[in-house]
Design an enzyme around this catalytic site. Structure first.
Site, PDB file in Angstrom:
ATOM      1  N   LYS A 207      -8.030   9.633   9.795  1.00 44.51           N
ATOM      2  CA  LYS A 207      -7.807   8.204  10.031  1.00 44.51           C
ATOM      3  C   LYS A 207      -7.065   7.965  11.338  1.00 44.51           C
ATOM      4  O   LYS A 207      -6.353   8.835  11.850  1.00 44.51           O
ATOM      5  CB  LYS A 207      -7.086   7.586   8.833  1.00 44.51           C
ATOM      6  CG  LYS A 207      -8.002   7.546   7.612  1.00 44.51           C
ATOM      7  CD  LYS A 207      -7.418   6.828   6.410  1.00 44.51           C
ATOM      8  CE  LYS A 207      -8.468   6.773   5.282  1.00 44.51           C
ATOM      9  NZ  LYS A 207      -7.951   6.127   4.058  1.00 44.51           N
ATOM     10  N   ARG A 238      -7.674  14.107  -0.248  1.00 40.69           N
ATOM     11  CA  ARG A 238      -9.094  13.757  -0.083  1.00 40.69           C
ATOM     12  C   ARG A 238      -9.447  13.961   1.383  1.00 40.69           C
ATOM     13  O   ARG A 238      -8.912  13.254   2.252  1.00 40.69           O
ATOM     14  CB  ARG A 238      -9.320  12.309  -0.521  1.00 40.69           C
ATOM     15  CG  ARG A 238     -10.772  11.835  -0.437  1.00 40.69           C
ATOM     16  CD  ARG A 238     -10.866  10.384  -0.924  1.00 40.69           C
ATOM     17  NE  ARG A 238     -12.235   9.894  -0.927  1.00 40.69           N
ATOM     18  CZ  ARG A 238     -12.840   9.336   0.136  1.00 40.69           C
ATOM     19  NH1 ARG A 238     -12.178   9.179   1.282  1.00 40.69           N
ATOM     20  NH2 ARG A 238     -14.104   8.924   0.043  1.00 40.69           N
TER      21      ARG A 238
END
Length: 251
Positions: A207, A238
């Site tokens: 991200k 994740r």
């Protein structure tokens, strides 16, 4: 700590959109994850990146169910990444054994009761709105206090709907309605999220807040974050790549 591998059967996911956007490519990637020792494969048919358009229920099901059906034959533990109760139910029937709902039951009023009836683990993420609007909702007094408070509301709703305490997992929602400073504040205080008393999933893979000009350039930072989280009591991370995360956790 477990490794949940991301398998986006989508054309528009932020880090891997289009790489596995057909049955053959998705299954091949899933089999590769299994060979690398993945603990859970998280299969999603709708991008939740900022600004993403929603897809129809029919499209989401068409993208995910054949892949779930095939990979479940190979013994994989599969979670369905969806905000729709109907997709969750179809996925569980096809072989998924975990529901990963980034909306924490807020996007579909039927989701919590469906998860309770299916009696599978349910992951409730901190969420304030769909992709089109979430950036405008990144306003907090104290982000850690606010996220804990809002997660507790979703926990209460899940329990009230009949989800068993031992089936509930929480996720602080890194990157969802949060600026970079919010994400880092949550990571720096992840022990306070763990202290709520439920298994915690962290999804920070590649991200923007990790730096770098492209998602692929953030892989090393993601690996370093996995190493950091491994000592905090977090249940699972994740991630887009499996092998390097399994390796750092076993070193």
């Amino acid at each position: 700590m477990l490794v949940m591998g991301i398998l986006n059967v989508t054309p528009d996911s932020f880090a891997d959109g289009g790489r596995h956007n057909d049955f053959e490519a998705a299954v091949a990637r899933g089999l590769e994850m299994i060979a690398e020792g993945v603990d859970i494969i998280d299969i999603g048919g709708e991008s939740t990146r900022p600004g993403a358009e929603r897809v129809s229920e029919a499209e989401e099901i068409a993208r995910t169910i054949p892949v779930i059906t095939e990979l479940s034959k190979h013994g994989a533990t599969i979670s369905i990444d969806t905000m729709r109760a109907s997709t969750a139910e179809a996925a569980v029937k096809a072989g998924a054994s975990i529901i990963n709902d980034v909306s924490g039951g807020l996007a579909d009023v039927a989701m919590l009761q469906t998860a309770a009836r299916l009696q599978v683990p349910y992951i409730a993420m901190h969420w304030r709105g769909h992709s089109k609007e979430m950036n405008s909702k990144a306003t907090y007094g104290d982000v850690v206090i606010d996220v804990i408070s809002e997660l507790n509301e979703r926990i209460e709703a899940a329990l009230d709907a009949g989800i068993h305490r031992d089936k509930l997992i929480i996720d602080p929602g890194i990157g969802f309605a949060k600026e970079a400073e919010h994400n880092w504040a949550i990571i720096d205080s992840i022990d306070r999220i763990v202290a709520i008393g439920y298994p915690v999933l962290v999804g920070a893979s590649r991200k923007r807040f990790l730096g770098g000009d492209s998602p692929d350039e953030r892989e090393q930072a993601t690996i370093e974050l996995t190493k950091r989280l491994s000592t905090t009591g977090v249940w699972a991370v994740r991630v887009h790549s499996v092998k390097p995360h399994k390796e750092v956790l076993s070193s």
